[in-house]
Design a protein around this motif. Structure first.
Motif, PDB file in Angstrom:
ATOM      1  N   ASN A   1       1.213   4.223  -2.848  1.00  0.00           N
ATOM      2  CA  ASN A   1       0.937   5.617  -2.522  1.00  0.00           C
ATOM      3  C   ASN A   1       2.029   6.573  -2.985  1.00  0.00           C
TER       4      ASN A   1
ATOM      5  N   LYS B   1       2.952   7.088  -5.865  1.00  0.00           N
ATOM      6  CA  LYS B   1       2.465   7.735  -7.083  1.00  0.00           C
ATOM      7  C   LYS B   1       1.658   8.990  -6.759  1.00  0.00           C
ATOM      8  N   ASP B   2       1.052   9.028  -5.594  1.00  0.00           N
ATOM      9  CA  ASP B   2       0.217  10.167  -5.215  1.00  0.00           C
ATOM     10  C   ASP B   2       1.017  11.447  -5.057  1.00  0.00           C
ATOM     11  N   PHE B   3       2.307  11.343  -4.768  1.00  0.00           N
ATOM     12  CA  PHE B   3       3.110  12.541  -4.559  1.00  0.00           C
ATOM     13  C   PHE B   3       3.266  13.349  -5.839  1.00  0.00           C
ATOM     14  N   ASP B   4       3.326  12.672  -6.979  1.00  0.00           N
ATOM     15  CA  ASP B   4       3.382  13.383  -8.255  1.00  0.00           C
ATOM     16  C   ASP B   4       2.099  14.188  -8.471  1.00  0.00           C
ATOM     17  N   GLU B   5       0.972  13.595  -8.096  1.00  0.00           N
ATOM     18  CA  GLU B   5      -0.312  14.281  -8.240  1.00  0.00           C
ATOM     19  C   GLU B   5      -0.386  15.506  -7.329  1.00  0.00           C
ATOM     20  N   LEU B   6       0.182  15.406  -6.137  1.00  0.00           N
ATOM     21  CA  LEU B   6       0.203  16.558  -5.235  1.00  0.00           C
ATOM     22  C   LEU B   6       1.005  17.710  -5.839  1.00  0.00           C
TER      23      LEU B   6
ATOM     24  N   ARG C   1       7.885  12.612   0.144  1.00  0.00           N
ATOM     25  CA  ARG C   1       8.420  11.452  -0.571  1.00  0.00           C
ATOM     26  C   ARG C   1       9.554  10.804   0.230  1.00  0.00           C
TER      27      ARG C   1
ATOM     28  N   SER D   1       0.822  -1.206   0.000  1.00  0.00           N
ATOM     29  CA  SER D   1       0.000   0.000   0.000  1.00  0.00           C
ATOM     30  C   SER D   1       0.860   1.261   0.000  1.00  0.00           C
ATOM     31  N   SER D   2       1.892   1.275   0.816  1.00  0.00           N
ATOM     32  CA  SER D   2       2.778   2.442   0.888  1.00  0.00           C
ATOM     33  C   SER D   2       3.510   2.664  -0.426  1.00  0.00           C
TER      34      SER D   2
END
Length: 95
Positions: free
Chosen positions: A53, A55-60, A74, A49-50
């Protein structure tokens, strides 16, 4: 069989070599081994799961968060992943 499959999966995913010394701890009962197996499975689940996740930092960053803040998040997640990997390896050695 299940223990060997999990151990092989972890070693393949993280590129661990077999040169690490292994320490076998003898459990007093099969129940302790079951608890350790459940802990390994939980840590691996959280680890997957971590890693997903990350990948979510690029979206942020794309959403407007400052790059320095995203980099700090990150790096914190990488540290968490490294610690969980170490914990998983330790538990697998106990098994």
């Amino acid at each position: 069989m299940k223990k060997k499959l999990i151990l092989a999966s972890v070693m393949i995913v993280f590129g661990l070599s077999t040169t690490y010394p292994t320490f076998a701890l003898v459990s007093k009962a099969g129940a302790a081994e079951d608890v350790n197996m459940a802990q390994v499975q939980l840590i691996l689940k959280k680890l997957r799961s971590s890693m997903a996740n990350m990948k979510d930092f690029d979206e942020l960053e794309e959403a407007g968060m400052e790059k320095s803040d995203v980099d700090r998040l990150r790096n914190a997640m990488k540290g968490k992943i490294k610690q969980m990997t170490s914990d998983a390896v330790d538990l697998i050695r106990v098994l």
